[in-house]
Design an enzyme around this catalytic site. Structure first.
Site, PDB file in Angstrom:
ATOM      1  N   CYS A   6       0.843  -1.203   0.000  1.00  0.00           N
ATOM      2  CA  CYS A   6       0.000   0.000   0.000  1.00  0.00           C
ATOM      3  C   CYS A   6       0.878   1.253   0.000  1.00  0.00           C
ATOM      4  O   CYS A   6       1.553   1.521  -0.977  1.00  0.00           O
ATOM      5  CB  CYS A   6      -0.961  -0.059   1.191  1.00  0.00           C
ATOM      6  SG  CYS A   6      -2.359   1.050   1.022  1.00  0.00           S
ATOM      7  N   HIS A  66      -3.364  -5.915   0.899  1.00  0.00           N
ATOM      8  CA  HIS A  66      -2.681  -6.116   2.178  1.00  0.00           C
ATOM      9  C   HIS A  66      -2.562  -7.591   2.559  1.00  0.00           C
ATOM     10  O   HIS A  66      -3.486  -8.129   3.177  1.00  0.00           O
ATOM     11  CB  HIS A  66      -3.462  -5.397   3.286  1.00  0.00           C
ATOM     12  CG  HIS A  66      -3.382  -3.914   3.209  1.00  0.00           C
ATOM     13  ND1 HIS A  66      -2.443  -3.185   3.906  1.00  0.00           N
ATOM     14  CD2 HIS A  66      -4.103  -3.014   2.505  1.00  0.00           C
ATOM     15  CE1 HIS A  66      -2.603  -1.896   3.638  1.00  0.00           C
ATOM     16  NE2 HIS A  66      -3.605  -1.769   2.790  1.00  0.00           N
ATOM     17  N   GLU A  97      -0.762  -8.735   4.926  1.00  0.00           N
ATOM     18  CA  GLU A  97      -0.653  -8.810   6.398  1.00  0.00           C
ATOM     19  C   GLU A  97      -2.020  -8.750   7.076  1.00  0.00           C
ATOM     20  O   GLU A  97      -2.140  -9.061   8.249  1.00  0.00           O
ATOM     21  CB  GLU A  97       0.281  -7.706   6.913  1.00  0.00           C
ATOM     22  CG  GLU A  97      -0.329  -6.328   7.100  1.00  0.00           C
ATOM     23  CD  GLU A  97      -0.548  -5.541   5.803  1.00  0.00           C
ATOM     24  OE1 GLU A  97      -0.326  -6.102   4.704  1.00  0.00           O
ATOM     25  OE2 GLU A  97      -0.963  -4.366   5.898  1.00  0.00           O
TER      26      GLU A  97
END
Lengths: 83, 227
Positions: free
Chosen positions: B86, B194, B196
């Site tokens: 990002c 994302h 994560e």
């Protein structure tokens, strides 16, 4: 002291959704003659006069102020009347 | 394998990234404030998402000029892995570690939802746990994720198999549906979605986990085996 005005514009072909939204709003206000709107930036720098003023401003533009992948820039140098 | 997560002023996915690596993958990781960060003893650098410096000037532009990015460049030049997610991706393009730029989303809105991605390249150090053509679910959360590059760059990306992830339903106007790319050497990955935030089923998807697992596996195979 010098006043440097850096004008940054999006390169041709780079999508400008902000410009598109502005154009639509202008149409909504009745300004239907507007065929395109593109948004840029203007950065004003107060600078000490120096031997390589233009070279240094060009460097600043290339390194930080503009992104050469998507933007073009131009600048003008004038006497800073405030000094 | 030791991970460094670099926090800039305005980063807001740094703790997610750290938690994912430290507590889900049980890897050695540190959260480092950008100003005092010494990256010398780390194997992989993770640049998290957020709004570094309030997205002033251009997203990622101010962070790209920070001293820590000089260290990231050296780290990348040594062939060690760097992942930017990002805002991390935006910082990587602004610092020249990855080609192209990230522009405002086509529909101007900030978008925060799950996207279906296609794994285009499963041969990178980040993606060997996936199969080519596989579809995975990862969340996106960005206002400026519209990947742009000129035609010559796009051709190079395609020829060198640098396009790693694409969107199935392009949400932001990205050129060639690009969601993530690697550099020519394959050790720097930038992506808008994302991974994560998708490391356990409770979060809605665990598809991001394999990205980190690939990295750790390949690190052991190549670097540790040769050491």
């Amino acid at each position: 002291m010098k006043k440097v005005m850096v004008h940054i514009t999006l390169k041709a072909g780079v999508l400008d959704p902000q410009g598109k939204a502005i154009q639509r709003s202008l149409h909504a206000l009745g300004y239907t003659e507007v065929e395109e709107a593109r948004v840029g930036k203007m950065i004003e720098l107060q600078m000490e006069e120096g031997p390589q003023l233009e070279t240094r401003i060009t460097e600043m533009c290339d390194k930080l102020l503009a992104n050469p992948v998507i933007e073009n820039y131009q600048f003008t140098i004038e006497e800073d009347v405030r000094s | 394998m030791k991970f460094a997560v670099v926090t800039f002023p305005g980063s807001n996915c740094d703790k997610d990234m750290y938690e994912a690596v430290k507590n889900i993958l049980k890897a050695d990781a540190d959260l480092l404030w950008y100003e005092h960060a010494n990256l010398e003893n780390y194997d992989a650098i993770l640049l998290p998402g957020g709004f570094s410096y309030g997205d002033y000037l251009r997203t990622g532009a101010i962070a790209a000029t920070s001293k820590v990015m000089q260290q990231v460049k050296q780290h990348a030049a040594q062939g060690k892995p760097v992942l930017g997610v990002c805002n991390g991706f935006q910082i990587l393009t602004e610092s020249g570690l990855l080609p192209g730029a990230l522009l405002r989303n086509k529909k101007l809105s900030f978008m925060c939802h799950q996207e279906t991605l296609t794994v285009e390249n499963s041969q990178t150090i980040f993606t060997t746990a996936y199969t080519k053509g596989e579809t995975i679910q990862l969340p996106i959360a960005h206002g400026e994720g519209n990947y742009y590059c000129d035609e010559i760059t796009l051709q190079e990306l395609t020829e060198n198999q640098q396009i790693v992830f694409t969107y199935q339903n392009n949400p932001n106007g990205s050129v060639a549906n690009i969601a993530g790319i690697v550099n020519k050497q394959g050790n720097v990955l930038g992506m808008m979605p994302h991974p994560e935030r998708a490391v356990e089923q409770l979060l809605g998807s665990a598809d991001g986990l394999r990205l980190f697992q690939s990295l750790i596996h390949n690190w052991r195979e190549t670097y540790v085996a040769n050491a």
